[in-house]
Design a protein around this motif. Structure first.
Motif, PDB file in Angstrom:
ATOM      1  N   THR A 169       0.848  -1.183   0.000  1.00 47.19           N
ATOM      2  CA  THR A 169       0.000   0.000   0.000  1.00 47.19           C
ATOM      3  C   THR A 169       0.883   1.233   0.000  1.00 47.19           C
ATOM      4  O   THR A 169       1.830   1.325   0.789  1.00 47.19           O
ATOM      5  N   HIS A 170       0.579   2.160  -0.903  1.00 49.16           N
ATOM      6  CA  HIS A 170       1.295   3.437  -0.938  1.00 49.16           C
ATOM      7  C   HIS A 170       0.453   4.502  -0.257  1.00 49.16           C
ATOM      8  O   HIS A 170      -0.750   4.607  -0.484  1.00 49.16           O
ATOM      9  N   ASN A 171       1.094   5.310   0.590  1.00 47.27           N
ATOM     10  CA  ASN A 171       0.391   6.405   1.267  1.00 47.27           C
ATOM     11  C   ASN A 171       1.347   7.577   1.439  1.00 47.27           C
ATOM     12  O   ASN A 171       2.292   7.509   2.228  1.00 47.27           O
ATOM     13  N   SER A 172       1.137   8.614   0.646  1.00 48.16           N
ATOM     14  CA  SER A 172       1.918   9.861   0.765  1.00 48.16           C
ATOM     15  C   SER A 172       3.419   9.617   0.769  1.00 48.16           C
ATOM     16  O   SER A 172       4.148  10.139   1.613  1.00 48.16           O
ATOM     17  N   GLY A 173       3.882   8.793  -0.155  1.00 48.13           N
ATOM     18  CA  GLY A 173       5.313   8.565  -0.286  1.00 48.13           C
ATOM     19  C   GLY A 173       5.850   7.377   0.474  1.00 48.13           C
ATOM     20  O   GLY A 173       7.002   6.980   0.264  1.00 48.13           O
ATOM     21  N   SER A 174       5.047   6.798   1.368  1.00 44.23           N
ATOM     22  CA  SER A 174       5.487   5.637   2.146  1.00 44.23           C
ATOM     23  C   SER A 174       4.862   4.364   1.588  1.00 44.23           C
ATOM     24  O   SER A 174       3.742   4.377   1.067  1.00 44.23           O
ATOM     25  N   LEU A 175       5.578   3.258   1.737  1.00 39.90           N
ATOM     26  CA  LEU A 175       5.104   1.967   1.265  1.00 39.90           C
ATOM     27  C   LEU A 175       5.019   0.999   2.437  1.00 39.90           C
ATOM     28  O   LEU A 175       5.874   0.997   3.324  1.00 39.90           O
ATOM     29  N   LEU A 224       5.260  -6.928  -8.358  1.00 34.96           N
ATOM     30  CA  LEU A 224       4.944  -6.024  -7.260  1.00 34.96           C
ATOM     31  C   LEU A 224       3.612  -5.345  -7.588  1.00 34.96           C
ATOM     32  O   LEU A 224       3.491  -4.658  -8.602  1.00 34.96           O
ATOM     33  N   PHE A 225       2.612  -5.534  -6.726  1.00 31.78           N
ATOM     34  CA  PHE A 225       1.307  -4.903  -6.899  1.00 31.78           C
ATOM     35  C   PHE A 225       1.201  -3.701  -5.965  1.00 31.78           C
ATOM     36  O   PHE A 225       1.559  -3.786  -4.781  1.00 31.78           O
ATOM     37  N   ILE A 226       0.695  -2.598  -6.499  1.00 29.97           N
ATOM     38  CA  ILE A 226       0.574  -1.365  -5.729  1.00 29.97           C
ATOM     39  C   ILE A 226      -0.888  -1.016  -5.501  1.00 29.97           C
ATOM     40  O   ILE A 226      -1.685  -0.939  -6.444  1.00 29.97           O
ATOM     41  N   VAL A 227      -1.267  -0.779  -4.235  1.00 32.93           N
ATOM     42  CA  VAL A 227      -2.569  -0.213  -3.885  1.00 32.93           C
ATOM     43  C   VAL A 227      -2.303   1.208  -3.401  1.00 32.93           C
ATOM     44  O   VAL A 227      -1.667   1.404  -2.363  1.00 32.93           O
ATOM     45  N   ASP A 228      -2.757   2.187  -4.160  1.00 29.32           N
ATOM     46  CA  ASP A 228      -2.422   3.578  -3.872  1.00 29.32           C
ATOM     47  C   ASP A 228      -3.520   4.249  -3.042  1.00 29.32           C
ATOM     48  O   ASP A 228      -4.515   4.728  -3.570  1.00 29.32           O
ATOM     49  N   GLU A 238      -0.455  13.644  -3.941  1.00 24.91           N
ATOM     50  CA  GLU A 238       0.446  12.766  -3.199  1.00 24.91           C
ATOM     51  C   GLU A 238       0.433  11.339  -3.749  1.00 24.91           C
ATOM     52  O   GLU A 238       0.993  10.426  -3.146  1.00 24.91           O
ATOM     53  N   ALA A 239      -0.231  11.145  -4.897  1.00 22.66           N
ATOM     54  CA  ALA A 239      -0.317   9.814  -5.487  1.00 22.66           C
ATOM     55  C   ALA A 239       1.059   9.320  -5.916  1.00 22.66           C
ATOM     56  O   ALA A 239       1.999  10.103  -6.122  1.00 22.66           O
ATOM     57  N   LEU A 240       1.177   8.027  -6.057  1.00 15.00           N
ATOM     58  CA  LEU A 240       2.459   7.411  -6.394  1.00 15.00           C
ATOM     59  C   LEU A 240       2.900   7.782  -7.812  1.00 15.00           C
ATOM     60  O   LEU A 240       2.106   7.735  -8.754  1.00 15.00           O
ATOM     61  N   THR A 260       2.758  -3.569 -11.078  1.00 17.70           N
ATOM     62  CA  THR A 260       1.366  -3.445 -11.517  1.00 17.70           C
ATOM     63  C   THR A 260       0.603  -2.545 -10.561  1.00 17.70           C
ATOM     64  O   THR A 260       0.574  -2.792  -9.346  1.00 17.70           O
ATOM     65  N   TYR A 261      -0.001  -1.508 -11.112  1.00 20.04           N
ATOM     66  CA  TYR A 261      -0.771  -0.530 -10.342  1.00 20.04           C
ATOM     67  C   TYR A 261      -2.234  -0.953 -10.355  1.00 20.04           C
ATOM     68  O   TYR A 261      -2.879  -0.986 -11.401  1.00 20.04           O
ATOM     69  N   LEU A 262      -2.757  -1.317  -9.197  1.00 19.65           N
ATOM     70  CA  LEU A 262      -4.137  -1.795  -9.093  1.00 19.65           C
ATOM     71  C   LEU A 262      -5.115  -0.619  -8.997  1.00 19.65           C
ATOM     72  O   LEU A 262      -4.733   0.480  -8.587  1.00 19.65           O
ATOM     73  N   SER A 263      -6.373  -0.846  -9.361  1.00 18.03           N
ATOM     74  CA  SER A 263      -7.395   0.205  -9.308  1.00 18.03           C
ATOM     75  C   SER A 263      -7.547   0.683  -7.868  1.00 18.03           C
ATOM     76  O   SER A 263      -8.002  -0.079  -7.003  1.00 18.03           O
ATOM     77  N   PRO A 264      -7.182   1.936  -7.578  1.00 20.72           N
ATOM     78  CA  PRO A 264      -7.093   2.400  -6.182  1.00 20.72           C
ATOM     79  C   PRO A 264      -8.365   2.268  -5.363  1.00 20.72           C
ATOM     80  O   PRO A 264      -8.347   1.694  -4.263  1.00 20.72           O
ATOM     81  N   LYS A 265      -9.487   2.798  -5.857  1.00 24.49           N
ATOM     82  CA  LYS A 265     -10.720   2.769  -5.063  1.00 24.49           C
ATOM     83  C   LYS A 265     -11.251   1.350  -4.894  1.00 24.49           C
ATOM     84  O   LYS A 265     -11.788   0.999  -3.834  1.00 24.49           O
TER      85      LYS A 265
END
Length: 288
Positions: A169-175, A224-228, A238-240, A260-265
């Motif tokens: 999970t990405h949140n304001s620059g942190s993983l 690597l899957f990303i939930v933003d 602040e998005a990735l 891979t960037y997953l659908s955030p919502k």
């Protein structure tokens, strides 16, 4: 008694055993749990929904942004005045609204939905069946669950069993590490081993495992899957920066990791519904 049954108030079920009968109308519901909302849509129960948190509705549920449905506030800030005006028979919530549960209960009966993850399919089925029971559509739920189970099974057969994944999970620059039952339990994918020097931290009832780019490079998953989270809640500034992330991984010698960037919502705000789980399974399979 299942965990889900333990969190359903007996009084709520008794009340709706009288409301939802063939001789009387079906109950109406204000729905904060987006997974339950997509389950109701899948079961053909849109007309029983009276209110939704419109500011956080994902794209796949945009039909609920119409004037036919009242806006009942944010996911963490229910609008009690709007709810009183709507006056639903039932308010469906998750842990995000648990702090307001007592106040919500002064307006209407409250049903809290939680999926704990130890046996994801079991808990998901219980949730779907509990909704189906309240609205007398068990036959539709049986078919929908069978169809979803078949879709998961057929998708699982197409996957490379040697693949390792890491979901963060990405949140304001942190993983941070995200443990996800869609990947591990439903699709049987192997989670890449986190380096032993990475430590988890507990805050209240929640545990966080922060990860650096170096940690991810050392973990070296196939994908690597990303939930933003930042993008999901509207903090687009602040998005990735996905291109920067890829460049940073390459600089650490991990350019071969597929990102891979997953659908955030879908992944951060929704999930645990008949429609959302199918979409999540599809995104994971296509993102490998």
């Amino acid at each position: 008694m299942t965990k889900l049954k333990q969190i359903l108030a007996i009084g709520t079920l008794v009340a709706f055993s009288q409301l939802s009968t063939a001789e009387t109308r079906l109950p109406t519901a204000a729905v904060f749990d987006l997974g339950s909302l997509d389950t109701m849509a899948e079961l053909g129960l849109e007309s029983q929904v009276t209110g939704v948190p419109k500011q956080m509705i994902p794209e796949y549920l945009q039909q609920f942004n119409s004037a036919s449905y009242s806006d009942i506030g944010g996911l963490k800030s229910p609008d009690l005045t709007a709810l009183s005006t709507v006056n639903p028979d039932l308010i469906i919530i998750t842990g995000r609204q648990a702090g307001q549960k007592d106040k919500l209960a002064t307006i209407s009966a409250v049903k809290q939905v939680d999926i704990f993850g130890e046996n994801y399919w079991h808990d998901l089925s219980d949730n779907v069946n509990s909704i189906a029971t309240l609205f007398h559509v068990q036959d539709r739920a049986d078919k929908a669950l069978a169809d979803l189970k078949g879709y998961i099974k057929s998708t699982k057969k197409t996957l490379n069993k040697d693949t390792t994944v890491l979901i963060v999970t990405h949140n304001s620059g942190s993983l941070g590490l995200r443990e996800d039952a869609i990947s591990s339990q439903l699709l049987g994918l192997k989670t890449a081993n986190i380096p032993t020097h990475v430590k988890s931290h507990t805050r209240g009832t929640r545990t966080f495992t922060p990860l650096t780019i170096s940690d991810i490079a050392e973990t070296n998953p196939t994908t690597l899957f990303i939930v933003d989270r930042s993008e999901a809640i509207g903090n687009t500034n602040e998005a990735l920066d996905i291109n920067k992330l890829k460049a940073d991984l390459a600089a650490q010698g991990a350019g071969s990791i597929k990102v891979t960037y997953l659908s955030p919502k879908l992944w951060y705000l929704s999930g645990n519904g008949l429609q959302s789980v199918r979409m999540q399974v599809k995104e994971i399979a296509e993102g490998l």
